[in-house]
Write a protein that holds these residues in place. Structure first.
Motif, PDB file in Angstrom:
ATOM      1  N   ALA A  26       3.360   8.997  -6.179  1.00 61.98           N
ATOM      2  CA  ALA A  26       4.613   9.744  -6.240  1.00 61.98           C
ATOM      3  C   ALA A  26       4.615  10.711  -7.413  1.00 61.98           C
ATOM      4  CB  ALA A  26       5.790   8.779  -6.336  1.00 61.98           C
ATOM      5  N   ARG A  27       4.026  10.326  -8.536  1.00 63.21           N
ATOM      6  CA  ARG A  27       3.965  11.209  -9.702  1.00 63.21           C
ATOM      7  C   ARG A  27       3.083  12.419  -9.441  1.00 63.21           C
ATOM      8  NH1 ARG A  27       3.303   6.692 -14.565  1.00 63.21           N
ATOM      9  NH2 ARG A  27       5.510   6.023 -14.588  1.00 63.21           N
ATOM     10  N   GLU A  28       2.039  12.261  -8.637  1.00 63.77           N
ATOM     11  CA  GLU A  28       1.165  13.386  -8.316  1.00 63.77           C
ATOM     12  C   GLU A  28       1.891  14.426  -7.459  1.00 63.77           C
ATOM     13  OE1 GLU A  28      -2.290  11.867  -6.455  1.00 63.77           O
ATOM     14  OE2 GLU A  28      -3.003  10.761  -8.224  1.00 63.77           O
ATOM     15  N   LEU A  29       2.804  13.977  -6.633  1.00 61.45           N
ATOM     16  CA  LEU A  29       3.523  14.902  -5.758  1.00 61.45           C
ATOM     17  C   LEU A  29       4.726  15.524  -6.446  1.00 61.45           C
ATOM     18  CD1 LEU A  29       3.503  12.881  -2.410  1.00 61.45           C
ATOM     19  CD2 LEU A  29       2.004  14.765  -3.071  1.00 61.45           C
ATOM     20  N   ALA A  30       5.377  14.788  -7.306  1.00 60.16           N
ATOM     21  CA  ALA A  30       6.603  15.269  -7.945  1.00 60.16           C
ATOM     22  C   ALA A  30       6.294  15.867  -9.307  1.00 60.16           C
ATOM     23  CB  ALA A  30       7.593  14.122  -8.085  1.00 60.16           C
ATOM     24  N   LYS A  31       7.336  16.443  -9.911  1.00 61.79           N
ATOM     25  CA  LYS A  31       7.219  16.956 -11.261  1.00 61.79           C
ATOM     26  C   LYS A  31       7.222  15.792 -12.241  1.00 61.79           C
ATOM     27  CE  LYS A  31       9.596  21.284 -10.172  1.00 61.79           C
ATOM     28  NZ  LYS A  31      10.769  22.144 -10.484  1.00 61.79           N
ATOM     29  N   PRO A  32       6.720  15.984 -13.448  1.00 62.97           N
ATOM     30  CA  PRO A  32       6.677  14.892 -14.424  1.00 62.97           C
ATOM     31  C   PRO A  32       8.077  14.336 -14.702  1.00 62.97           C
ATOM     32  CG  PRO A  32       5.302  16.715 -15.148  1.00 62.97           C
ATOM     33  CD  PRO A  32       6.055  17.200 -13.953  1.00 62.97           C
ATOM     34  N   GLY A  33       8.181  13.016 -14.626  1.00 54.59           N
ATOM     35  CA  GLY A  33       9.440  12.357 -14.942  1.00 54.59           C
ATOM     36  C   GLY A  33      10.422  12.270 -13.795  1.00 54.59           C
ATOM     37  N   GLU A  34      10.088  12.833 -12.632  1.00 54.97           N
ATOM     38  CA  GLU A  34      11.032  12.804 -11.524  1.00 54.97           C
ATOM     39  C   GLU A  34      11.037  11.479 -10.773  1.00 54.97           C
ATOM     40  OE1 GLU A  34      10.576  16.117  -8.974  1.00 54.97           O
ATOM     41  OE2 GLU A  34      11.406  17.560 -10.397  1.00 54.97           O
ATOM     42  N   PRO A  35       9.890  10.837 -10.489  1.00 55.99           N
ATOM     43  CA  PRO A  35       9.953   9.521  -9.848  1.00 55.99           C
ATOM     44  C   PRO A  35      10.569   8.499 -10.797  1.00 55.99           C
ATOM     45  CG  PRO A  35       7.783  10.502  -9.566  1.00 55.99           C
ATOM     46  CD  PRO A  35       8.511  11.320 -10.581  1.00 55.99           C
ATOM     47  N   GLY A  36      11.613   7.825 -10.325  1.00 55.14           N
ATOM     48  CA  GLY A  36      12.327   6.878 -11.173  1.00 55.14           C
ATOM     49  C   GLY A  36      11.920   5.443 -10.903  1.00 55.14           C
ATOM     50  N   GLU A  37      12.894   4.570 -11.002  1.00 55.22           N
ATOM     51  CA  GLU A  37      12.620   3.138 -10.883  1.00 55.22           C
ATOM     52  C   GLU A  37      12.230   2.771  -9.451  1.00 55.22           C
ATOM     53  OE1 GLU A  37      16.059   0.750 -11.399  1.00 55.22           O
ATOM     54  OE2 GLU A  37      17.399   2.231 -10.535  1.00 55.22           O
ATOM     55  N   HIS A  38      11.568   1.637  -9.360  1.00 58.69           N
ATOM     56  CA  HIS A  38      11.156   1.120  -8.051  1.00 58.69           C
ATOM     57  C   HIS A  38      12.372   0.513  -7.360  1.00 58.69           C
ATOM     58  CE1 HIS A  38       9.008  -1.955  -5.414  1.00 58.69           C
ATOM     59  NE2 HIS A  38       8.592  -0.771  -4.985  1.00 58.69           N
ATOM     60  N   LEU A  39      12.700   1.040  -6.171  1.00 61.34           N
ATOM     61  CA  LEU A  39      13.900   0.613  -5.453  1.00 61.34           C
ATOM     62  C   LEU A  39      13.644  -0.516  -4.469  1.00 61.34           C
ATOM     63  CD1 LEU A  39      15.440   4.127  -4.674  1.00 61.34           C
ATOM     64  CD2 LEU A  39      15.941   2.598  -6.583  1.00 61.34           C
ATOM     65  N   GLY A  40      12.382  -0.877  -4.275  1.00 60.15           N
ATOM     66  CA  GLY A  40      12.068  -1.955  -3.335  1.00 60.15           C
ATOM     67  C   GLY A  40      10.986  -1.523  -2.361  1.00 60.15           C
ATOM     68  N   PHE A  41      10.734  -2.382  -1.394  1.00 62.46           N
ATOM     69  CA  PHE A  41       9.696  -2.100  -0.406  1.00 62.46           C
ATOM     70  C   PHE A  41      10.196  -2.526   0.967  1.00 62.46           C
ATOM     71  CE2 PHE A  41       9.010  -6.420  -1.811  1.00 62.46           C
ATOM     72  CZ  PHE A  41       8.770  -7.107  -0.634  1.00 62.46           C
ATOM     73  N   GLU A  42       9.467  -2.094   1.983  1.00 57.18           N
ATOM     74  CA  GLU A  42       9.818  -2.418   3.362  1.00 57.18           C
ATOM     75  C   GLU A  42       8.538  -2.531   4.176  1.00 57.18           C
ATOM     76  OE1 GLU A  42      12.442  -0.602   7.111  1.00 57.18           O
ATOM     77  OE2 GLU A  42      12.299   0.474   5.199  1.00 57.18           O
ATOM     78  N   GLY A  43       8.395  -3.656   4.895  1.00 55.59           N
ATOM     79  CA  GLY A  43       7.225  -3.846   5.743  1.00 55.59           C
ATOM     80  C   GLY A  43       7.317  -2.993   6.996  1.00 55.59           C
ATOM     81  N   GLN A  44       6.264  -2.207   7.242  1.00 59.05           N
ATOM     82  CA  GLN A  44       6.249  -1.308   8.395  1.00 59.05           C
ATOM     83  C   GLN A  44       5.376  -1.816   9.536  1.00 59.05           C
ATOM     84  OE1 GLN A  44       8.140   1.398   8.502  1.00 59.05           O
ATOM     85  NE2 GLN A  44       8.847   1.257   6.389  1.00 59.05           N
ATOM     86  N   GLY A  45       4.625  -2.866   9.315  1.00 57.45           N
ATOM     87  CA  GLY A  45       3.730  -3.387  10.341  1.00 57.45           C
ATOM     88  C   GLY A  45       2.707  -4.304   9.715  1.00 57.45           C
ATOM     89  N   ASP A  46       1.645  -4.552  10.456  1.00 60.61           N
ATOM     90  CA  ASP A  46       0.600  -5.447   9.984  1.00 60.61           C
ATOM     91  C   ASP A  46      -0.178  -4.779   8.853  1.00 60.61           C
ATOM     92  OD1 ASP A  46      -1.028  -7.602   9.774  1.00 60.61           O
ATOM     93  OD2 ASP A  46      -2.270  -7.116  11.512  1.00 60.61           O
TER      94      ASP A  46
END
Length: 266
Positions: A26-46
């Motif tokens: 996410a940091r590689e795609l966004a500007k420095p400091g823009e990705p914030g805290e981890h909001l959680g995860f979600e299982g999408q499949g196996d």
């Protein structure tokens, strides 16, 4: 009858633990400091898990970074499958896309612009179906000189409703204050055809609707039969005679003329 149960696979633990890998992506795609805290995860499949991170960009409030990681069967290394910026709850979204024909508003057409009319436009009908009083129109059309399409009953009714409820209709302040309706004005030129009894064109150069279609029950202060107010009475200029004069009687003074008194001079 038995209800079929769907087994939901538990999220892959190696993918769940790959938070740092997802954050770096996410940091590689966004500007420095823009990705914030981890909001959680979600299982999408196996062996597929999506991690969500808050977006701190002020232009994308309510959005979140979504990084999907996966692991091949029997493999230990977790890799990144996809990374995107997705809207979350309360995110500001662009309005739903509309084709240009639905976005067009009256007055948008400018010089050089073309507005094609669809073949199935219900406002128009073939020209030979026109029920006009002039008999020679049919002959003109057969020679290819007439109009290919003319106004349909639907198009006429839509135009009548639009004109009657617009600024040249009866429900305007200037119409309410008018001395009479346009139908009784000498500058009112009725339209031909089926709209003759309802609308006409204003031909008064001093009227605000000059050259425009007006409803018969519209009106303005430039009505041809408006009462002429009598001119105001001008006050006459006062005449001052500064050449003549009036004789004034002498008034008695404080000293009698017959009395003699020493005034101290000769």
């Amino acid at each position: 009858m038995t209800r079929t149960r769907t087994r939901v696979a538990a999220p892959d633990q190696a993918c769940v633990a790959a938070v740092d890998l997802a954050r770096e992506t996410a940091r590689e795609l966004a500007k420095p400091g823009e990705p914030g805290e981890h909001l959680g995860f979600e299982g999408q499949g196996d062996r597929i898990v999506t991690h969500y991170f808050a977006c701190l960009d002020r232009a994308y409030r309510g959005w979140r970074w979504a990084v999907t990681v996966t692991r091949a069967s029997r493999a230990k290394n977790v890799t990144v499958s996809e990374a995107v910026l997705l809207p979350g709850a309360g995110a500001l979204l662009a309005p739903e896309w509309l084709p240009w024909s639905e976005r067009l508003l009256p007055g948008d057409l400018g010089v050089g612009d073309l507005l094609p009319t669809a073949e199935d436009d219900d406002r128009l009908v073939p020209g030979f179906t026109s029920a006009d009083d002039e008999i020679d129109h049919q002959m003109i059309f057969e020679y290819g000189l007439g109009r290919a399409r003319v106004l349909s009953a639907i198009g006429r009714d839509r135009a009548a409703k639009r004109w009657h409820s617009g600024t040249s209709g009866p429900h305007t302040p200037i119409a309410h204050a008018a001395p009479a309706q346009c139908s009784t004005c000498g500058f009112f030129w009725p339209l031909a055809g089926g709209l003759r009894g309802e609308f006409g064109v204003c031909a008064n150069e001093y009227a605000p609707d000059d050259g425009k279609v007006v409803a018969a029950d519209h009106g303005c202060g430039a009505h041809s039969e408006a009462a002429v107010m009598p001119p105001p009475v001008e006050q006459a200029t006062p005449i001052l005679d500064d050449l003549g004069y009036d004789l004034m009687e002498d008034e008695a003074g404080s000293v009698e003329e017959s009395a003699s008194e020493e005034l101290g001079h000769s």
